[in-house]
Write a protein that holds these residues in place. Structure first.
Motif, PDB file in Angstrom:
ATOM      1  N   GLU A 236      70.822   8.596  -1.334  1.00  0.00           N
ATOM      2  CA  GLU A 236      70.840  10.025  -1.610  1.00  0.00           C
ATOM      3  C   GLU A 236      70.440  10.316  -3.057  1.00  0.00           C
ATOM      4  OE1 GLU A 236      73.785  13.860  -0.833  1.00  0.00           O
ATOM      5  OE2 GLU A 236      74.493  11.819  -0.503  1.00  0.00           O
ATOM      6  N   VAL A 237      70.992   9.557  -3.993  1.00  0.00           N
ATOM      7  CA  VAL A 237      70.612   9.712  -5.402  1.00  0.00           C
ATOM      8  C   VAL A 237      69.115   9.486  -5.558  1.00  0.00           C
ATOM      9  CG1 VAL A 237      70.873   8.798  -7.726  1.00  0.00           C
ATOM     10  CG2 VAL A 237      72.877   9.002  -6.244  1.00  0.00           C
ATOM     11  N   ALA A 238      68.611   8.431  -4.927  1.00  0.00           N
ATOM     12  CA  ALA A 238      67.187   8.108  -5.015  1.00  0.00           C
ATOM     13  C   ALA A 238      66.329   9.272  -4.533  1.00  0.00           C
ATOM     14  CB  ALA A 238      66.885   6.848  -4.214  1.00  0.00           C
TER      15      ALA A 238
ATOM     16  N   PRO B 285      77.080   4.114  -6.941  1.00  0.00           N
ATOM     17  CA  PRO B 285      75.703   4.368  -6.526  1.00  0.00           C
ATOM     18  C   PRO B 285      74.750   3.891  -7.611  1.00  0.00           C
ATOM     19  CG  PRO B 285      77.058   6.276  -6.057  1.00  0.00           C
ATOM     20  CD  PRO B 285      77.919   5.328  -6.852  1.00  0.00           C
ATOM     21  N   SER B 286      73.725   3.142  -7.202  1.00  0.00           N
ATOM     22  CA  SER B 286      72.814   2.542  -8.184  1.00  0.00           C
ATOM     23  C   SER B 286      71.397   2.579  -7.654  1.00  0.00           C
ATOM     24  CB  SER B 286      73.231   1.105  -8.487  1.00  0.00           C
ATOM     25  OG  SER B 286      73.319   0.337  -7.306  1.00  0.00           O
ATOM     26  N   VAL B 287      70.466   2.941  -8.524  1.00  0.00           N
ATOM     27  CA  VAL B 287      69.064   3.051  -8.129  1.00  0.00           C
ATOM     28  C   VAL B 287      68.182   2.537  -9.256  1.00  0.00           C
ATOM     29  CG1 VAL B 287      69.450   5.005  -6.573  1.00  0.00           C
ATOM     30  CG2 VAL B 287      68.876   5.412  -8.974  1.00  0.00           C
ATOM     31  N   LEU B 288      66.947   2.213  -8.896  1.00  0.00           N
ATOM     32  CA  LEU B 288      65.943   1.780  -9.857  1.00  0.00           C
ATOM     33  C   LEU B 288      64.747   2.705  -9.732  1.00  0.00           C
ATOM     34  CD1 LEU B 288      64.853  -1.818 -10.719  1.00  0.00           C
ATOM     35  CD2 LEU B 288      63.112  -0.111 -10.170  1.00  0.00           C
ATOM     36  N   ALA B 289      64.375   3.349 -10.840  1.00  0.00           N
ATOM     37  CA  ALA B 289      63.250   4.294 -10.851  1.00  0.00           C
ATOM     38  C   ALA B 289      62.055   3.682 -11.555  1.00  0.00           C
ATOM     39  CB  ALA B 289      63.659   5.591 -11.533  1.00  0.00           C
ATOM     40  N   GLU B 290      60.935   3.613 -10.850  1.00  0.00           N
ATOM     41  CA  GLU B 290      59.648   3.240 -11.451  1.00  0.00           C
ATOM     42  C   GLU B 290      58.974   4.556 -11.801  1.00  0.00           C
ATOM     43  OE1 GLU B 290      58.481   0.239 -12.052  1.00  0.00           O
ATOM     44  OE2 GLU B 290      59.739  -1.112 -10.864  1.00  0.00           O
ATOM     45  N   ILE B 291      59.013   4.915 -13.088  1.00  0.00           N
ATOM     46  CA  ILE B 291      58.688   6.287 -13.477  1.00  0.00           C
ATOM     47  C   ILE B 291      57.201   6.588 -13.547  1.00  0.00           C
ATOM     48  CG2 ILE B 291      60.859   6.612 -14.702  1.00  0.00           C
ATOM     49  CD1 ILE B 291      59.332   6.086 -17.327  1.00  0.00           C
ATOM     50  N   GLY B 292      56.350   5.573 -13.476  1.00  0.00           N
ATOM     51  CA  GLY B 292      54.914   5.809 -13.512  1.00  0.00           C
ATOM     52  C   GLY B 292      54.169   4.492 -13.594  1.00  0.00           C
ATOM     53  N   PHE B 293      52.857   4.554 -13.429  1.00  0.00           N
ATOM     54  CA  PHE B 293      52.015   3.352 -13.451  1.00  0.00           C
ATOM     55  C   PHE B 293      51.307   3.237 -14.797  1.00  0.00           C
ATOM     56  CE2 PHE B 293      52.773   3.693  -8.988  1.00  0.00           C
ATOM     57  CZ  PHE B 293      52.642   2.406  -8.482  1.00  0.00           C
ATOM     58  N   VAL B 294      51.746   2.274 -15.605  1.00  0.00           N
ATOM     59  CA  VAL B 294      51.067   2.075 -16.889  1.00  0.00           C
ATOM     60  C   VAL B 294      49.709   1.417 -16.681  1.00  0.00           C
ATOM     61  CG1 VAL B 294      53.202   1.956 -18.197  1.00  0.00           C
ATOM     62  CG2 VAL B 294      52.206  -0.144 -17.303  1.00  0.00           C
ATOM     63  N   SER B 295      49.453   0.881 -15.483  1.00  0.00           N
ATOM     64  CA  SER B 295      48.151   0.274 -15.176  1.00  0.00           C
ATOM     65  C   SER B 295      47.068   1.329 -14.991  1.00  0.00           C
ATOM     66  CB  SER B 295      48.267  -0.591 -13.918  1.00  0.00           C
ATOM     67  OG  SER B 295      48.853   0.136 -12.850  1.00  0.00           O
ATOM     68  N   ASN B 296      47.461   2.585 -14.788  1.00  0.00           N
ATOM     69  CA  ASN B 296      46.512   3.696 -14.677  1.00  0.00           C
ATOM     70  C   ASN B 296      46.200   4.185 -16.092  1.00  0.00           C
ATOM     71  OD1 ASN B 296      45.621   6.512 -14.554  1.00  0.00           O
ATOM     72  ND2 ASN B 296      46.073   6.412 -12.370  1.00  0.00           N
TER      73      ASN B 296
END
Length: 248
Positions: free
Chosen positions: A148-150, A187-198
């Motif tokens: 839910e947090v995710a 509750p625990s989540v991991l956020a990939e906030i953007g693509f630095v490869s772009n």
């Protein structure tokens, strides 16, 4: 259960990924993940304190390496109500743009497993040693809350990236066996906030104003989750203002 009991989020542990010798991924013109996510985490922590009155604990405040299991241990020791690990993504397809948020669970997705393998690279555990950790995934009672947090975080990040890059797409909420999330009692989540490869997105994420926008998106996700628990103003209105602290 959290909602049914009317519980609140009083303390948030923010975990900027990587650090020290572990730089994480690197963009085409040199943006380093460990530096980006630390900056965004500190910006997010300030928003949580200023706008929601919550207490923020960081797993790291400087360029230092913290073991994956130690990060979750900090959250447990601090009796956190929410654990958010912040990372930046990379893809061999240089045009890929957007964000994605993960919660802990098993998956058959090769893409998610490849990403988890990269993020878990510093763990150095044998399969036998991981068996107990994998059992914790199966027994976790926080999966639904974490999902839910995710969802709240992903909606806000996706909305922000659509404004930043018209080619960005909503990459959705996903699940993967991230070691850094295993064993969390909240509750625990991991956020990939953007693509630095772009290259285009990397250029944006080098600028303070766009890092602030990503921090704002994460904040809105947390705020929406808090509101869904019945919190409409402050996380701890009755508690004295807490000083941002480092667990290190």
């Amino acid at each position: 259960m959290t909602r049914a009991l009317g519980l609140r989020i009083g303390r948030v542990v923010l975990d900027p990924g990587h650090g020290g010798h572990d730089e994480g991924t690197k963009g085409p013109t040199g943006l380093v993940e460990k530096e980006l996510v630390l900056d965004v985490a500190v910006r997010l922590g300030a928003l949580i304190e200023e706008r929601l009155g919550g207490e923020v604990v960081y797993t790291r405040r400087t360029d230092e390496y913290i073991g994956l299991e130690e990060r979750t241990a900090i959250a447990n020791e601090q009796r956190a109500d929410l654990f958010l690990s912040i990372h930046a993504n990379s893809s061999p397809l240089k045009r890929v743009s957007g964000a994605e948020v993960f919660y802990l669970n098993f998956t058959n997705s090769k893409e998610a497993l490849d990403l988890a393998a990269r993020e878990n690279a510093g763990h150095n555990k044998s399969i036998f040693e991981l068996r107990e950790l994998l059992q914790k995934i199966a027994l976790s009672d926080k999966l639904d809350e974490s999902r839910e947090v995710a969802g709240f975080l992903q909606r806000e990040l996706a909305r922000t990236w659509r404004q930043l890059n018209a080619a960005a797409r909503d990459r959705g909420v996903k699940m993967a066996p991230f070691v850094v999330l295993i064993g969390a009692s909240m509750p625990s989540v991991l956020a990939e906030i953007g693509f630095v490869s772009n290259a285009r997105d990397e250029a944006l994420m080098k600028k303070p104003e766009y890092r602030q926008r990503l921090a704002e998106a994460l904040y809105r996700g947390i705020e929406r989750y808090a509101s869904s628990l019945g919190q409409t103003q402050a996380l701890r209105a009755a508690a004295p203002a807490a000083e941002v602290q480092s667990a290190r």
